[in-house]
Design an enzyme around this catalytic site. Structure first.
Site: not given
Length: 693
Positions: A328, A382
């Site tokens: 992330d 991401e």
């Protein structure tokens, strides 16, 4: 003479930045040698969790923590009545480490504990940084570490799982909100209730969010406090292992959404001031706090921080058998300004001195380590800036991720729905957006993830149908708004999924058009769980239209997975005409044809395609998917020859294209076919012949 890295050889536009790219590669190589003492084996290095934290052996218990700024540390817990006692005082050892050894009788499975960390000028309660089990008291809401040492720990039945990535079809999910009830779901409930749905749907991977312990449920798991602890609000470590084991037994890979981009600011529950200092794990200057996330930023330049994070990757793979990670917030890690307010309009923006070379080194090392431990592991970034080389192997000069998230695609669909009339949807624009990517890097394509469903935003289906979903989703209720929304929902998802070059992702429930948004319990909504759940009862009801969207997604996923290495088959555009709003392309022997026009249906529409015979495979206008049934699926289509294209073995594939629909055909006979005399194509007749029974 030094060889140029393949990433530069393959992209001449990177040549002006060769020094920066080669410098990053050398930084990673140098750091690997430094950390491993010259062996180059990161697997041997990343073992911090085997040294630090609480461990049980035949002699008893050993607890170690790294706290160089501390002056004294006491282990306190249910076994000491939460008081500082001399027998539970930790002793300083080398390099800022603290240690205590206790007899087996000193603690037992289930005991709660913390540390009292003292430093010059103060002290504080702390949960050990390497705690592997953290629980919250239901009454006081206080978090504590817990001794987890069951008599019969879970034993994995599936020992050596190899994910299927040809193609990789990901079902993104959140354990807590995966149930119909207004409350927090559990690992066990997910294993029993949701995993069978994923298996039936045809996805071959689940990507689980919010695994690492986080004190605030509403953070969606992105403000992590205990990096080595699986969130106890969903159940026990053994129950999570059972879920992963069952997924593997069904052929489903399990990817963890890992957060190494920042950490929660909490000091008691987290690492904020673990030993009283501000810069133990994080930067100690103005870079310490993330300007947008109200969190703390790791100092990736410290070897101890690298050891903590790299060992964390290894821990989840070894202890829980995760098959990989979706990292992330990678954009935030890559740049000193976290990518905030930066356009990234040219290659120069990636090499202007604003890159965090320490973070880039960490991400490279993480990928090297993960694939060293498990060559079949899956890593996904991401990342929204588009940094070249992110998803190329380290040996090529890249950072080593297997995939990068195609974050522009969902933004494109939302922008199109919000800002363009249906008559202005352009096939050329759609095709370009869905295929605009670096040829040397695999992506995860998706129409929407959890991000698009959060409160303040809307899912695709809710943008298309909105309040009409509350009143007109009954079977037999003919409503133009609902019909439009369902038709476009099917087309958007098929276009996105069928043009992948790596993987496809869907967030749980969105495949069948889950209504409304996601909103976790918070003060602003009265701590309600109404929108922090998945209403599976809607898709299970035969009197509601959600079943049609689910049927479409199931058949779409099964079709793509039936073609081995579908993601690697060349994409051949056959036709795009913005005036007609028609798009057609071919992958392998499958032809995908879209008519985005909201009002115009076409009879005998000609598409130049490889000559031969085509059979219908799927069509979104079928009653099975909530359509009108205007396409006769029993018809085979013979291409009509054209002398201009005879040498290229092309012919005209004549089709009936209902408005707002798409269809998939399969080339059954890949050779020129002599055209038969036939009547002009009509609405239901097509230019073709009935399939043989």
């Amino acid at each position: 003479m030094t060889k140029t890295l393949p990433i530069i050889n393959d992209d001449p536009w990177l040549e002006p930045y060769a020094a920066a790219i080669e410098g990053r590669h050398e930084d990673a190589a140098r750091k690997i040698q430094e950390l491993t003492g010259g062996s180059g084996n990161l697997d041997d290095f990343a073992n911090a969790y085997n040294y630090y934290g609480l461990h049980r052996d035949q002699q008893g218990w050993t607890l170690r923590e790294w706290a160089p700024h501390a002056t004294s540390i006491y282990l306190v817990g249910t076994f000491s009545d939460w008081k500082e006692c001399e027998p539970y005082r930790m002793q300083p050892v080398a390099d800022g480490n603290w240690e205590i050894k206790l007899p087996a009788r000193a603690m037992k499975h289930g005991d709660l504990f913390k540390l009292h960390v003292h430093w010059d000028g103060g002290w504080g309660e702390r949960i050990p940084a390497y705690a592997t089990r953290v629980v919250q008291d239901e009454t006081t809401k206080i978090f504590s570490a817990q001794v987890w040492c069951p008599e019969k720990p879970y034993q994995f039945k599936v020992k050596h799982f190899v994910p299927n990535t040809a193609p990789l079809l990901i079902y993104e999910c959140h354990i807590g909100m995966a149930e119909d009830k207004e409350g927090v779901g559990t690992y066990e409930e997910f294993r029993v209730n949701v995993l069978p749905r994923v298996i039936k749907d045809g996805y071959n991977a689940i990507q689980i969010m919010a695994i690492q312990e986080h004190p605030y449920y509403g953070s969606f798991g992105y403000h992590v406090s205990s990096f080595y602890a699986a969130s106890s609000r969903f159940g026990t470590p053994d129950e999570l292992k059972h879920l992963i084991d069952d997924a593997h037994a069904a052929g489903i890979a399990v990817i963890m959404d890992i957060v190494h981009s920042h950490a929660v600011k909490n000091e008691v529950e987290g690492l904020g001031r673990f030993d009283g200092s501000y810069d133990l794990y994080f930067y100690g200057d103005s870079r310490r706090e993330h300007p947008a996330w109200d969190s703390l930023c790791f100092d990736y330049g410290k070897d101890a921080v690298l050891n903590f994070l790299l060992s964390n990757c290894k821990y989840w793979i070894k202890e829980y058998q995760f098959d990989g990670f979706r990292f992330d917030g990678v954009t935030s890690m890559l740049y000193y300004n976290h990518g905030l307010g930066q356009a990234f309009g040219s290659y120069a923006d990636y090499y202007n001195g604003g890159e965090d070379t320490n973070a880039i080194t960490y991400l490279t090392l993480a990928n090297v380590l993960i694939h060293e431990i498990n060559p079949h592991a899956i890593t996904i970034a991401e990342e929204m800036s588009g940094m070249p080389g992110l998803a190329r192997p380290y040996s090529d000069g890249g950072l080593g991720f297997d995939y990068r998230m195609a974050m522009g695609i969902p933004d494109y669909w939302i922008k199109t729905i919000k800002e363009k009339r249906d008559e202005d949807w352009k096939p050329t624009s759609i095709f370009w957006e869905l295929t605009n990517r670096r040829a040397d890097e695999k992506t995860v394509s998706y129409a929407e993830s959890h991000d698009q469903a959060l409160v303040g935003d809307k899912t695709i289906i809710f943008r298309l149908i909105d309040k009409e979903m509350y009143w007109h989703m009954m079977v037999g209720d003919n409503n133009s708004v609902v019909d439009r929304g369902m038709a476009l929902h099917k087309m958007i998802r098929m276009a996105t999924a069928s043009l992948i070059n790596g993987a496809y992702l869907n967030f749980m429930g969105n495949e069948w058009g889950h209504p409304e948004w996601i909103d976790f319990p918070r003060e602003g909504n009265g701590w309600s769980y109404k929108y922090a759940r998945r209403q599976w009862s809607l898709v299970d009801r035969k009197d509601l239209k959600y079943q049609y969207l689910n049927n479409w997604d199931n058949d779409m996923i099964h079709l793509l997975s039936s073609v081995h290495n579908f993601q690697a088959t060349p994409i051949r555009k056959l036709w795009d005409k913005d005036d007609d709003q028609v798009l057609a392309y071919m992958r392998g022997n499958l032809v995908f044809v879209f008519n985005f026009s909201p009002t115009r249906s076409y009879t005998g529409y000609g598409i130049l395609a490889p000559a031969g015979e085509y059979d219908g495979v799927l069509d979104s206008d079928s009653p099975r998917y909530g359509g009108y049934g205007n396409i006769d699926e029993s018809v085979s289509h013979l291409t009509q020859p054209d002398p201009l294209y005879a040498d290229a073995h092309l012919g005209w594939l004549k089709l009936y294209l209902p408005a707002r629909s798409m269809q998939v055909l399969r080339l059954a006979a890949a050779k020129p076919v002599k055209a038969a005399a036939r009547k002009p194509a009509a609405r239901k007749a097509h230019t073709g012949r009935k399939k043989k029974k």
